[in-house]
Design an enzyme around this catalytic site. Sequence first.
Site: not given
Ligand code: FES
Lengths: 403, 184
Positions: B149
Amino acid sequence: MSFKTNNKVVQWVEDRLPLISMGHHTLYEYPMPKNLNYLWNFGSLAGFALVTMIVTGIILAMQYTAHVDMAFNSVERIMRDVNNGWLIRYIHMNMASFFFIAVYIHMMRGLYYGSYKAPRELLWQLGVVIFLLMMATAFMGYVLPWGQMSFWGATVITNLFSAIPVVGESIVTWLWGGFSVDNPTLNRFFALHYLLPFIIVAVVVLHIVALHTVTSNNPLGIDMKGPQDSLTFQPYYTIKDLFGLGVFLILFAGFLFWAPNYMGHPDNYIPANPLSTPAHIVPEWYFLPFYAILRAVPDKLGGVLAMFGAIAVLFVLPWLDRSKIRSCKFRPVARVFFWIFLINGLFLGYLGGKPAEGWYVVASQIATAYYFFHFLILLPVILPMIERPRELPSSIHEAVLKS
Amino acid sequence: MADGANPESSAQGSGETRREFLYLTAGAMTVVGAAGAIWPMIDSMNPSADVLALSSTEVDLSPIEEGQSVTITWRGKPVFIRRRGAEEIAGAEETPLADLPDPQTDEDRVEKPEWLILVGVCTHLGCVPLGQKTGESRGDYGGWFCPCHGSHYDTSGRIRKGPAPKNLEVPPYVFLTDNSIKIG
Ligand code: FES
Ligand code: HEM
């Protein structure tokens, strides 16, 4: 009860256990509104899917090994060596998707025709419980083949609980039975994946008891007022349900035999590797709208709350929608917003499958906001102010004769 | 009794409160008993003795060159070991705390500045960040980048950008000799 028999044996059983008359009542003489359209087929289709999942699942469980060193290979063995193993696994995989398709259509039907309104609130809420249990079951089932998506999906989803303040970390350790997703996790997921479908069966029974207490809603959203408004289940709806099942199975066979992996993800044919995350992890398609909501909120706890909140609003929907009119047929404004809501939901699903970067992030924030706006502001506050419902027909019979 | 109390009303009165008291205590004991019976089952799902027994690992650091990273496994999780160069160390030490979402000095995160040792698990939802292998993205801050993410970590493993709330965790470790450590 109009069930009668001259058979002495049947009568003897009946006097002690009224099973046959119960079956007769629910599948034979039970009165159904006579104006149902094909959207009313999806309940029985979901039931068929559930039975299929249980039957194929039990057969798979006879060949499957729930151990991190063997799970992946045992599934490959099912695919290559077990007689018809490929068929049974592909049925299980694809019917999971078709189960969700049927249930989503079933729920949208409920939204459009106001089937959650009095007196069907509990019926609707039992449905939401089934939906939650299905999601838990499908999530844990997807972990079992122990591919890359299995492993990282399990990691990301169980980590959601670490967002809970103070006790989050301990809860996650407890869920895992260790310090990461590992053998204890796989074992317990298998145990629960076997158990939950039977709990679903129990809730489905309650769902049907509630249904038979309040009877089916219909496209007009008005009550049945007498025998002229209804048809007996047999033969009218038994045959209609069976016809629908035939169509459903044709579509299903299309996927099963020509595109069995279309709805899956190729990375799940790579064995799980705890030291390397695939570049782009996505859940199964049926979770995508909720996954988009999770990622739309930049805060970890906030994202988790929004995701669970998206289902919680369904639970209280019967009290959020304040219109007394059930069917959107007679709600000129709500009808338009129903379609906007549906498109917004599909759009969220699209966004959930995209990486969380660039315009996708902003778009999923807007779509998430709209999702909650629909339930929390539009239905309870705005629609009662601006909508003037159309006049309801005086009875189903009359409306059917006119058309 | 001789003091002339109305036997009926007193029996009734004390009978009521006594019954309530018995209900209450019996109910409370049932709850305590049920909780006592359920707890062992819930606790059985917590990490077992054999899982806990695996919880320390020794690592020989001597083959690791400056600028190199290696990944080892501890408690089923990846642990990143990076032998930092002077530039990386300076960069990490000079970062103002005000720039950090989870403020922590570089000194607090290392035993010896040369050796950065981290649990290689993104504090967002648990993916393994990229940046260990040559050619992998190290993110905007030269440390690690989590593709799941989009979280960026710096050369001290501290979160700089993205949804992760915390810095990469530093596992408990001790230097056994100058060139070997025990993690856990
Ligand atoms: S940014 Fe969501 S798990 Fe690493
Ligand atoms: C609500 C009903 C069910 C749903 C939605 C469901 C869903 C799933 C899903 C999505 C998978 C992963 C398929 C794959 O990618 O390989 C799976 C695997 C599996 N399921 Fe189920 N399942 C259900 C019922 C059951 C039942 C009742 C059993 C019986 C024990 C079962 C046993 C298994 C087994 C052994 C696997 C692993 C083999 C495989 O991956 O194909 N399932 N399930």
